[in-house]
Design an enzyme around this catalytic site. Sequence first.
Site, short mmCIF file in Angstrom:
data_model
loop_
_atom_site.label_atom_id
_atom_site.label_comp_id
_atom_site.label_asym_id
_atom_site.label_seq_id
_atom_site.Cartn_x
_atom_site.Cartn_y
_atom_site.Cartn_z
N ARG A 199 0.84 -1.21 0.00
CA ARG A 199 0.00 0.00 0.00
C ARG A 199 0.87 1.26 0.00
NH1 ARG A 199 -3.91 0.35 4.58
NH2 ARG A 199 -4.70 2.09 3.36
N ASN B 148 -8.59 8.52 5.19
CA ASN B 148 -7.49 7.93 4.42
C ASN B 148 -6.18 8.10 5.16
OD1 ASN B 148 -9.33 7.33 2.48
ND2 ASN B 148 -8.80 9.04 1.14
N ASP C 101 -3.32 7.93 3.48
CA ASP C 101 -2.32 8.39 2.51
C ASP C 101 -2.06 9.89 2.65
OD1 ASP C 101 -3.97 10.02 0.63
OD2 ASP C 101 -5.04 8.13 0.35
N HIS D 47 -7.79 8.28 10.68
CA HIS D 47 -7.38 6.87 10.78
C HIS D 47 -5.86 6.69 10.73
CE1 HIS D 47 -11.54 4.95 9.62
NE2 HIS D 47 -11.60 5.70 10.69
N CYS E 171 12.71 -0.46 22.57
CA CYS E 171 12.41 -1.54 23.53
C CYS E 171 12.53 -2.94 22.95
CB CYS E 171 11.03 -1.34 24.13
SG CYS E 171 9.68 -1.82 23.02
N ASN F 146 -20.45 10.32 -4.56
CA ASN F 146 -20.16 8.89 -4.55
C ASN F 146 -20.80 8.28 -5.79
OD1 ASN F 146 -19.97 6.04 -3.82
ND2 ASN F 146 -19.63 6.76 -1.72
N ALA G 3 -14.97 11.43 -7.51
CA ALA G 3 -14.38 12.64 -6.91
C ALA G 3 -13.69 13.48 -7.98
CB ALA G 3 -13.39 12.22 -5.82
#
Length: 264
Positions: A79, A112, A114, A129, A161, A222, A240
């Site tokens: 990704r 998103n 990105d 997110h 750690c 959409n 979009a």
Amino acid sequence: MTIHCHPELERSPIQTAARLLADAKRLLVLGGAGLSADAGVPTFRGEGGYWRSVRSEDLASRDGFDKAPEMVWDWYRERRLTVANAQPHAGQRALSLLQRHTQGTILVATTNEDDLLERAGVTDVVHLHGDLFTTRCAADCGWAARDDQDNALSLASCPACGAKVRPGSIWFGEPLPREALDRIAAFDPDGLLLVGSSCLVKPVSDLPLDLVNHGCPVVEINPEATPISDYVAVSLRGTAKQMLPALVDLLTSCTVRDQARRIT
Ligand code: NAD
Ligand code: ZN
């Protein structure tokens, strides 16, 4: 309460959408995976999305990572590569124009992970997110670093750690960053433009109906119907990249703004 338009003054759905949104004093633009789809970054649930072949819970979750960290990292590395090779599309660049034009009256938030909006010139993006290019300690010792060159950090253990490292994304079942939610609450939107979100992931999915219930204009872009399509003021059926430049063009034109002030 949905704002209804004066039928004889309605020309096309996009003009109606612009007229309603132009009246918002604090417009929130909320982008889901569909906002990046036209840049070549697949959605999770839409046509050709990742979710068609692999269960989301097996990749973007703590359980999935604990069971198969290598598989999860392979997927995230892929990704990252897809996003790094993608370029922002005309709709994302249009949002940057809108932001500059309206000066402080719009806030852009996204689920998103990105960085395409930033690369399109949008500033102060609220990332609900997390960030695809952050690598952080999976044991939560606090170590985190930006890993956008060669994914090298993902191959090592936590330098602080020794635990495993994980992507900086927010996974299913994890709380959203407090700061991101606080920024939206402090902005206190009175209008919403929802772009490319299936409206299935909580708590973001609650936002559109909250605003509709408060009588604020909500417009969605959409190509497919979503669970909130029946409740929003206008559903613009298109992508979009098709819809945003035209909508922003109308929104930044004085004519629409003047019209919005005259028509109630
Ligand atoms: P989703 O995958 O559940 O839904 C995507 C929505 O976009 C669908 O409703 C689809 O009809 C619509 N869509 C498809 N192509 C479009 C286009 N060209 N223009 C406009 N809309 C289009 O995505 P979601 O609702 O955002 O939620 C799933 C979660 O997946 C997100 O919260 C995010 O964390 C994650 N995700 C992020 C990325 C990214 O960073 N680019 C990509 C995929 C998924
Ligand atoms: Zn650590």
